[in-house]
Write a protein that holds these residues in place. Sequence first.
Motif, PDB file in Angstrom:
ATOM      1  N   GLN A   1       0.798  -1.225   0.000  1.00 23.17           N
ATOM      2  CA  GLN A   1       0.000   0.000   0.000  1.00 23.17           C
ATOM      3  C   GLN A   1       0.832   1.277   0.000  1.00 23.17           C
ATOM      4  OE1 GLN A   1      -3.293  -0.161   2.869  1.00 23.17           O
ATOM      5  NE2 GLN A   1      -3.046  -2.380   2.931  1.00 23.17           N
ATOM      6  N   GLN A  43      -8.127   1.582   9.321  1.00 24.84           N
ATOM      7  CA  GLN A  43      -8.138   2.504   8.188  1.00 24.84           C
ATOM      8  C   GLN A  43      -7.493   3.795   8.641  1.00 24.84           C
ATOM      9  OE1 GLN A  43     -11.792   2.311   5.642  1.00 24.84           O
ATOM     10  NE2 GLN A  43     -10.072   1.119   4.893  1.00 24.84           N
ATOM     11  N   SER A  50      -5.420   7.529   7.041  1.00 25.50           N
ATOM     12  CA  SER A  50      -5.021   8.352   5.895  1.00 25.50           C
ATOM     13  C   SER A  50      -3.595   8.873   6.067  1.00 25.50           C
ATOM     14  CB  SER A  50      -5.992   9.519   5.717  1.00 25.50           C
ATOM     15  OG  SER A  50      -5.983  10.341   6.875  1.00 25.50           O
ATOM     16  N   ASP A  86      -2.457   6.424   2.747  1.00 18.89           N
ATOM     17  CA  ASP A  86      -3.724   5.694   2.817  1.00 18.89           C
ATOM     18  C   ASP A  86      -3.456   4.222   3.128  1.00 18.89           C
ATOM     19  OD1 ASP A  86      -5.435   7.835   2.358  1.00 18.89           O
ATOM     20  OD2 ASP A  86      -5.229   7.652   0.180  1.00 18.89           O
TER      21      ASP A  86
END
Length: 193
Positions: free
Chosen positions: A63, A173, A175, A179
């Motif tokens: 990611q 989750q 940011s 992200d």
Amino acid sequence: MTALPDWMRPPRAEGWFAEDLDRLPEAPRHTELIDGALVFMMSPQRWWHGHLVTMLTVALMEQAPPNARVGREMTIKLDQRNRPEPDLLVTTAAFEGDRTWFTPEEVRLVVEVVSPESAHLDRTVKLRKYAEAGIPHYWLIEDEDGAPVVHVYELDEPTRAYTPASIARGTLQRSVPFDIALDLKQLTPPRRT
């Protein structure tokens, strides 16, 4: 009682300095420097811990944007007398194969997976030291009945202290520092019943 090996004797009265770690090939793997003292964990690593760190490393690598690199088992030179080794970190530093440490300015996220022998250091000492050095994000991962629970901290710049941002169970989750979407259940194998 046997005498200490020569490599365990500090090279000066003030103790050890950060550069000294690179000159200790006899020291056990994962030797850290905390307040001028060598710290190393002699107990065997638990399978849960090692598997979680590996799976999290892979998940974050998949990611991470091009300007971020994920590493493990690398020290951070916080100052002349502190060079801890987090379980995992995210850095903006360019890849250099012979490198052995990062500066706090190059580190965006530090992750420590708590084990019984590291609990005090991870929850108190490292939490404070990473914040004082200005590392913006800290995750502390605990084992809750075999499932990872992530305690997420963010740096409060004016106080140079971490503030709790969230506690993640099941999914995470974020940011920042980029992200991130993690299924925490996928990071550890299911336990046999």
